[in-house]
Each structure stands twice: as structure tokens, then as C-alpha cells.
Design a protein around this motif. Sequence first.
Motif, PDB file in Angstrom:
ATOM      1  N   LYS A 207       0.847  -1.189   0.000  1.00  0.00           N
ATOM      2  CA  LYS A 207       0.000   0.000   0.000  1.00  0.00           C
ATOM      3  C   LYS A 207       0.883   1.239   0.000  1.00  0.00           C
ATOM      4  N   PRO A 208       0.624   2.153  -0.950  1.00  0.00           N
ATOM      5  CA  PRO A 208       1.462   3.348  -1.035  1.00  0.00           C
ATOM      6  C   PRO A 208       1.225   4.276   0.160  1.00  0.00           C
ATOM      7  N   ILE A 209       2.269   5.028   0.494  1.00  0.00           N
ATOM      8  CA  ILE A 209       2.145   6.059   1.519  1.00  0.00           C
ATOM      9  C   ILE A 209       2.539   7.385   0.892  1.00  0.00           C
ATOM     10  N   SER A 210       2.153   8.456   1.504  1.00  0.00           N
ATOM     11  CA  SER A 210       2.319   9.771   0.882  1.00  0.00           C
ATOM     12  C   SER A 210       3.771  10.210   0.725  1.00  0.00           C
ATOM     13  N   ALA A 211       4.693   9.672   1.508  1.00  0.00           N
ATOM     14  CA  ALA A 211       6.077  10.154   1.465  1.00  0.00           C
ATOM     15  C   ALA A 211       6.888   9.608   0.295  1.00  0.00           C
ATOM     16  N   ASN A 212       6.364   8.646  -0.450  1.00  0.00           N
ATOM     17  CA  ASN A 212       7.047   8.048  -1.606  1.00  0.00           C
ATOM     18  C   ASN A 212       8.332   7.301  -1.255  1.00  0.00           C
ATOM     19  N   TRP A 213       8.551   6.957  -0.006  1.00  0.00           N
ATOM     20  CA  TRP A 213       9.739   6.195   0.380  1.00  0.00           C
ATOM     21  C   TRP A 213       9.512   4.700   0.251  1.00  0.00           C
ATOM     22  N   ILE A 214       8.262   4.272   0.154  1.00  0.00           N
ATOM     23  CA  ILE A 214       7.945   2.847   0.056  1.00  0.00           C
ATOM     24  C   ILE A 214       7.381   2.562  -1.328  1.00  0.00           C
ATOM     25  N   PRO A 215       7.962   1.579  -2.038  1.00  0.00           N
ATOM     26  CA  PRO A 215       7.479   1.271  -3.393  1.00  0.00           C
ATOM     27  C   PRO A 215       6.126   0.551  -3.338  1.00  0.00           C
TER      28      PRO A 215
ATOM     29  N   ILE B 191       8.296 -10.975   5.007  1.00  0.00           N
ATOM     30  CA  ILE B 191       7.215 -11.663   4.307  1.00  0.00           C
ATOM     31  C   ILE B 191       6.845 -12.901   5.103  1.00  0.00           C
ATOM     32  N   THR B 192       5.553 -13.053   5.374  1.00  0.00           N
ATOM     33  CA  THR B 192       5.042 -14.244   6.057  1.00  0.00           C
ATOM     34  C   THR B 192       4.641 -15.244   4.987  1.00  0.00           C
ATOM     35  N   ARG B 193       5.343 -16.354   4.939  1.00  0.00           N
ATOM     36  CA  ARG B 193       5.137 -17.331   3.862  1.00  0.00           C
ATOM     37  C   ARG B 193       3.737 -17.946   3.877  1.00  0.00           C
ATOM     38  N   GLY B 194       3.208 -18.230   5.035  1.00  0.00           N
ATOM     39  CA  GLY B 194       1.910 -18.898   5.119  1.00  0.00           C
ATOM     40  C   GLY B 194       0.753 -18.070   4.606  1.00  0.00           C
ATOM     41  N   THR B 195       0.819 -16.756   4.795  1.00  0.00           N
ATOM     42  CA  THR B 195      -0.287 -15.881   4.414  1.00  0.00           C
ATOM     43  C   THR B 195       0.026 -14.978   3.233  1.00  0.00           C
ATOM     44  N   GLY B 196       1.322 -14.768   2.951  1.00  0.00           N
ATOM     45  CA  GLY B 196       1.717 -13.840   1.903  1.00  0.00           C
ATOM     46  C   GLY B 196       1.725 -12.387   2.367  1.00  0.00           C
ATOM     47  N   ASP B 197       1.495 -12.149   3.655  1.00  0.00           N
ATOM     48  CA  ASP B 197       1.534 -10.781   4.176  1.00  0.00           C
ATOM     49  C   ASP B 197       2.954 -10.237   4.095  1.00  0.00           C
ATOM     50  N   VAL B 198       3.085  -8.948   3.784  1.00  0.00           N
ATOM     51  CA  VAL B 198       4.387  -8.286   3.737  1.00  0.00           C
ATOM     52  C   VAL B 198       4.313  -7.005   4.555  1.00  0.00           C
ATOM     53  N   ALA B 199       5.380  -6.729   5.277  1.00  0.00           N
ATOM     54  CA  ALA B 199       5.510  -5.478   6.025  1.00  0.00           C
ATOM     55  C   ALA B 199       6.857  -4.870   5.654  1.00  0.00           C
ATOM     56  N   MET B 200       6.850  -3.598   5.279  1.00  0.00           N
ATOM     57  CA  MET B 200       8.092  -2.916   4.915  1.00  0.00           C
ATOM     58  C   MET B 200       8.275  -1.712   5.826  1.00  0.00           C
ATOM     59  N   ARG B 201       9.503  -1.564   6.308  1.00  0.00           N
ATOM     60  CA  ARG B 201       9.861  -0.415   7.153  1.00  0.00           C
ATOM     61  C   ARG B 201      11.078   0.263   6.542  1.00  0.00           C
ATOM     62  N   VAL B 202      11.029   1.587   6.477  1.00  0.00           N
ATOM     63  CA  VAL B 202      12.114   2.394   5.939  1.00  0.00           C
ATOM     64  C   VAL B 202      12.625   3.282   7.063  1.00  0.00           C
ATOM     65  N   SER B 203      13.947   3.239   7.299  1.00  0.00           N
ATOM     66  CA  SER B 203      14.531   4.088   8.342  1.00  0.00           C
ATOM     67  C   SER B 203      15.760   4.797   7.791  1.00  0.00           C
ATOM     68  N   PHE B 204      16.122   5.879   8.452  1.00  0.00           N
ATOM     69  CA  PHE B 204      17.214   6.721   7.993  1.00  0.00           C
ATOM     70  C   PHE B 204      18.357   6.677   8.995  1.00  0.00           C
ATOM     71  N   ALA B 205      19.597   6.603   8.486  1.00  0.00           N
ATOM     72  CA  ALA B 205      20.770   6.603   9.363  1.00  0.00           C
ATOM     73  C   ALA B 205      20.729   7.864  10.213  1.00  0.00           C
ATOM     74  N   GLY B 206      21.055   7.724  11.482  1.00  0.00           N
ATOM     75  CA  GLY B 206      21.021   8.858  12.385  1.00  0.00           C
ATOM     76  C   GLY B 206      19.685   9.030  13.075  1.00  0.00           C
TER      77      GLY B 206
ATOM     78  N   GLY C  53      15.616   9.663  13.492  1.00  0.00           N
ATOM     79  CA  GLY C  53      14.614  10.517  12.872  1.00  0.00           C
ATOM     80  C   GLY C  53      13.402   9.727  12.429  1.00  0.00           C
ATOM     81  N   ARG C  54      12.724  10.252  11.472  1.00  0.00           N
ATOM     82  CA  ARG C  54      11.470   9.686  11.006  1.00  0.00           C
ATOM     83  C   ARG C  54      11.670   8.360  10.289  1.00  0.00           C
ATOM     84  N   SER C  55      10.712   7.474  10.435  1.00  0.00           N
ATOM     85  CA  SER C  55      10.702   6.226   9.666  1.00  0.00           C
ATOM     86  C   SER C  55       9.305   6.054   9.080  1.00  0.00           C
ATOM     87  N   TYR C  56       9.221   5.210   8.077  1.00  0.00           N
ATOM     88  CA  TYR C  56       7.943   4.957   7.412  1.00  0.00           C
ATOM     89  C   TYR C  56       7.720   3.456   7.357  1.00  0.00           C
TER      90      TYR C  56
END
Length: 138
Positions: A32-40, A106-121, A123-126
Motif C-alpha cells: 500500500k502506497p504512503i504519501s512520502a514516496n519512500w515505500i514502493p 514476508i510471512t510465507r503462510g499468508t503472503g503478508d508483507v511489512a516494509m519499514r524504511v529508516s534513515f541513518a542517524g 529521525g522519522r521512519s515509514y
Amino acid sequence: MRRLSLILAVMSVMAAAPAAHATTTAYTCKIKPISANWIPEVLFVGHKTGSKTAVASDPIILHYNDRKPMEVRVGRDRGNDVTFVWTHSMRAMQGHNLRVTYRTTITRGTGDVAMRVSFAGGGRSYSSRGTCEIKEVD
């Protein structure tokens, strides 16, 4: 068209890899897209069972890796779930360098995926979630 080129890029890298007895799994994920465009919105991963690395491709990887998929690290591979980790170094619009780390589970049994984006130092993450189609590709 962009999705087709991503699929072809991942499949060509997987086909070029040496044959092995391990099973190769292809993950085609919609996030699912998020507004910050950091997650494909789409992610493709090819992973051989037991390997400490995998091949991944998404629009961000292709942009920052000369339009090629990249090798990513397997952060964790436990029975029902697998985590892939990779980092991009990029130049921000303000002119300073950024190190951005992606962690995708990625959870193999269900196909669920969770993505986290973080920045060195710090601060904010998505983060965002979605689903993956999972196929064995031998």
C-alpha cells in the motif's frame, strides 16, 4: 510497462544464477502506497532456500542502482517468515547524503508483507503493509 520490466529484470537475474539444489522462491509483492514516496508499491524478490542473500527489484532500487536489481541481505529466515534488508545511499534535495535502510518481512503462510524504511542517524521512519504472491521457481 514498468511492472513488466521489473519482472523481466528479476527473472533474468534469477536465470543467470548458477544452478543449485536449493529451491528458489519468487515473491511478487504489492504494498500500500504512503504519501512520502519512500515505500514502493511493488517489490520483487528471488531467494534460494538457505542463502544469506537474495535478489530484489522495485522502482526505488532500479532508480538508485543504475536500473538493475540488487543483491540484498537475508536478515532472518525462520520457518514461516523471512526478512530482507538493504540500504541505499542517496543525495537529498537539500544536498546532503542519506543512508536509507529497507527492512521487509514476508510471512510465507499468508503472503503478508511489512516494509519499514529508516534513515541513518534516527529521525522519522515509514512503514506499510501489503500482500505477496509466492511461487516456487525451479
